[in-house]
Design an enzyme around this catalytic site. Sequence first.
Site, short mmCIF file in Angstrom:
data_model
loop_
_atom_site.label_atom_id
_atom_site.label_comp_id
_atom_site.label_asym_id
_atom_site.label_seq_id
_atom_site.Cartn_x
_atom_site.Cartn_y
_atom_site.Cartn_z
N ASP A 44 -5.44 -1.74 40.29
CA ASP A 44 -4.10 -1.35 39.86
C ASP A 44 -3.68 -2.15 38.63
OD1 ASP A 44 -1.43 -0.06 41.51
OD2 ASP A 44 -1.08 -1.46 39.85
N MET A 45 -3.36 -1.41 37.56
CA MET A 45 -3.05 -2.08 36.29
C MET A 45 -1.87 -3.03 36.40
SD MET A 45 -4.26 -2.42 33.32
CE MET A 45 -5.27 -1.11 32.68
N ARG A 46 -0.85 -2.65 37.20
CA ARG A 46 0.32 -3.54 37.33
C ARG A 46 -0.09 -4.87 37.95
NH1 ARG A 46 4.06 0.96 39.95
NH2 ARG A 46 1.98 1.50 40.65
N GLY A 49 -0.08 7.59 34.88
CA GLY A 49 0.54 6.33 35.31
C GLY A 49 0.55 5.22 34.27
N ARG A 93 -5.01 23.00 42.92
CA ARG A 93 -5.88 22.37 41.93
C ARG A 93 -7.28 22.37 42.51
NH1 ARG A 93 -5.40 16.13 40.01
NH2 ARG A 93 -7.02 16.19 38.43
N GLY A 149 -7.83 7.61 37.64
CA GLY A 149 -8.90 8.26 36.89
C GLY A 149 -8.42 8.29 35.45
N HIS A 198 -9.58 16.74 34.25
CA HIS A 198 -8.15 16.51 33.93
C HIS A 198 -7.58 17.66 33.09
CE1 HIS A 198 -8.60 11.88 34.53
NE2 HIS A 198 -8.03 12.42 35.59
N GLU A 231 0.93 18.17 36.42
CA GLU A 231 -0.12 19.11 36.81
C GLU A 231 0.41 20.15 37.79
OE1 GLU A 231 -2.02 15.48 37.54
OE2 GLU A 231 -3.93 16.11 36.68
N ASN A 291 -2.18 19.87 45.44
CA ASN A 291 -3.22 19.08 44.78
C ASN A 291 -3.81 18.17 45.86
OD1 ASN A 291 -4.68 17.30 43.27
ND2 ASN A 291 -3.00 16.74 41.88
N ARG A 303 -13.93 3.33 38.85
CA ARG A 303 -15.17 3.95 38.33
C ARG A 303 -15.59 3.24 37.05
NH1 ARG A 303 -12.78 9.96 38.29
NH2 ARG A 303 -11.12 9.27 39.69
N HIS A 322 -5.24 10.59 29.07
CA HIS A 322 -4.75 10.61 30.46
C HIS A 322 -5.23 9.31 31.11
CE1 HIS A 322 -3.83 12.72 34.39
NE2 HIS A 322 -4.57 11.69 34.79
N LEU A 323 -4.32 8.33 31.20
CA LEU A 323 -4.71 7.02 31.71
C LEU A 323 -4.03 6.77 33.06
CD1 LEU A 323 -4.27 4.95 28.38
CD2 LEU A 323 -6.28 6.24 29.16
N GLU A 376 1.97 6.55 30.61
CA GLU A 376 3.41 6.80 30.51
C GLU A 376 4.25 5.54 30.64
OE1 GLU A 376 4.30 9.76 33.54
OE2 GLU A 376 2.60 10.96 32.86
P1 ADP Z 1 -3.73 8.91 39.83
O1 ADP Z 1 -4.95 9.09 38.99
O2 ADP Z 1 -4.02 8.33 41.20
O3 ADP Z 1 -2.78 10.09 39.84
P2 ADP Z 1 -1.63 7.54 38.35
O4 ADP Z 1 -1.50 8.50 37.21
O5 ADP Z 1 -0.52 7.47 39.34
O6 ADP Z 1 -3.01 7.70 39.10
O7 ADP Z 1 -1.83 6.08 37.70
C1 ADP Z 1 -2.02 4.95 38.49
C2 ADP Z 1 -2.11 3.74 37.55
O8 ADP Z 1 -0.91 3.67 36.78
C3 ADP Z 1 -2.24 2.41 38.28
O9 ADP Z 1 -3.19 1.58 37.61
C4 ADP Z 1 -0.85 1.83 38.14
O10 ADP Z 1 -0.87 0.41 38.13
C5 ADP Z 1 -0.45 2.35 36.79
N1 ADP Z 1 1.01 2.31 36.64
C6 ADP Z 1 1.94 3.04 37.26
N2 ADP Z 1 3.18 2.65 36.90
C7 ADP Z 1 3.01 1.64 36.03
C8 ADP Z 1 3.88 0.80 35.28
N3 ADP Z 1 5.20 0.93 35.39
N4 ADP Z 1 3.35 -0.14 34.47
C9 ADP Z 1 2.01 -0.27 34.37
N5 ADP Z 1 1.12 0.49 35.05
C10 ADP Z 1 1.62 1.43 35.85
#
Ligand code: ADP
Length: 395
Positions: free
Chosen positions: A283-285, A328, A93, A212, A181, A379, A9, A241, A208-209, A331
């Site tokens: 980054d959500m975290r 990410g 992919r 992207g 996706h 994937e 990928n 985006r 799919h969050l 889940e």
């Molecule tokens: P990509 O599209 O790059 O494959 P991912 O599916 O890895 O992305 O998702 C990345 C996002 O998931 C980021 O915003 C990250 O902060 C969030 N994320 C990953 N682990 C956690 C977690 N334990 N709690 C909250 N958000 C998370």
Amino acid sequence: MSGAILSVNSGSSSIKFGLFDVVDGQPELSARGKLEKIGISPRLEIRDREDATIASREWAGQSDLTHEDLLENLFDWAPDNLPRREIAAIGHRVVHGGTEFTRPILIDDDALEKLDGLCALAPLHQPDNLAAIRAMARLAPGMPQVACFDTAFHATMPAVASRIALPRRFAEQGIRRYGFHGLSYEYVAARLHELDPELARGRVIAAHLGNGASMCAMLDGRSVDTTMGFTALDGLVMGTRCGTLDPGVVLHLVQHEGLSASEAEDLLYRESGLLGLSASSSDMRALHASEDPQAVEAVETFVWSAAHHAAALCASLGGLDAMVFTAGIGENDPLIRAAIAARLEWLGVVVDEAANQRNAQVISAPQSKVAMLVIPTDEESMIARHTLSLASAGV
Ligand code: ADP
């Protein structure tokens, strides 16, 4: 077929890969790896199926190393450093299959040329996907290679969901809604079918969050609508985006702010979304950890956008039986799932707080009218399955 399957990928700054043994005719993961920070300071990490690191390597400061250089390095290095495995086929992919490729294909020169022609439709992803295919063809001549398309799963969308209301001549040029996706949704649909076949036959939204983000409306496991459209820019607010945007904004920026096409591309793909709104992080975290009101507003807008699109997909489905969270954020983030669910309460959604907190497979309460689930996506394993079936059939 004997030998292992490698699934690749390849993105702009990273290459994720999975190595699968074939056990009882099915691909079984043996290791996963990631080459990341390509173009900055590349590094490699490989983990076994228990997620323990089995190898890592760094090319510190070597920003000039291309995808092909790194794949070549990996190929030369792997036999001495990893358990030796004979690779029988490689699956990739590929973001865009256009209107012609609606299922995975065995790649030949003719197909590669056609896929090249689709680069203009996915300029940020397609060239990197194809570069990996070309690199592998040079490194392992004669090795069967399979392309799996992110658009393919959405080929079942009805015409009304793929039409864009521009003059007809644009549709003839391929300007329509494709959706992306798809490999993730295909995996989630198959997994839901294993877990609860009856639910899988119903009206399901998969969310799919990740960096992207998109959603897919599925009826009986097939895509009937999705939030991304002509490009992966449409739909939900994402990491960098903007998601759905009044096209008048772009006109305004071009006409009154003098924005060029490439500046507009940077703005909409790389500087907007959570990053643009928070002015601090995509980054959500990191946003959860911040008390800055702009970070709070960015998260609020993400949730609003997700609920807004989920409601629109309900119109395509005629109601909702289940919602599945993946990737990410989907889940791992109970706060975001609960906030989206709260905005969908009018559908009869009730979340079980404790189950949600521990990222359980089922996070809805028994009285909920909509089943809410968390299904980790995979994937690479979807790519391996397609690659195995095409390479074994030799078609
Ligand atoms: P990509 O599209 O790059 O494959 P991912 O599916 O890895 O992305 O998702 C990345 C996002 O998931 C980021 O915003 C990250 O902060 C969030 N994320 C990953 N682990 C956690 C977690 N334990 N709690 C909250 N958000 C998370």
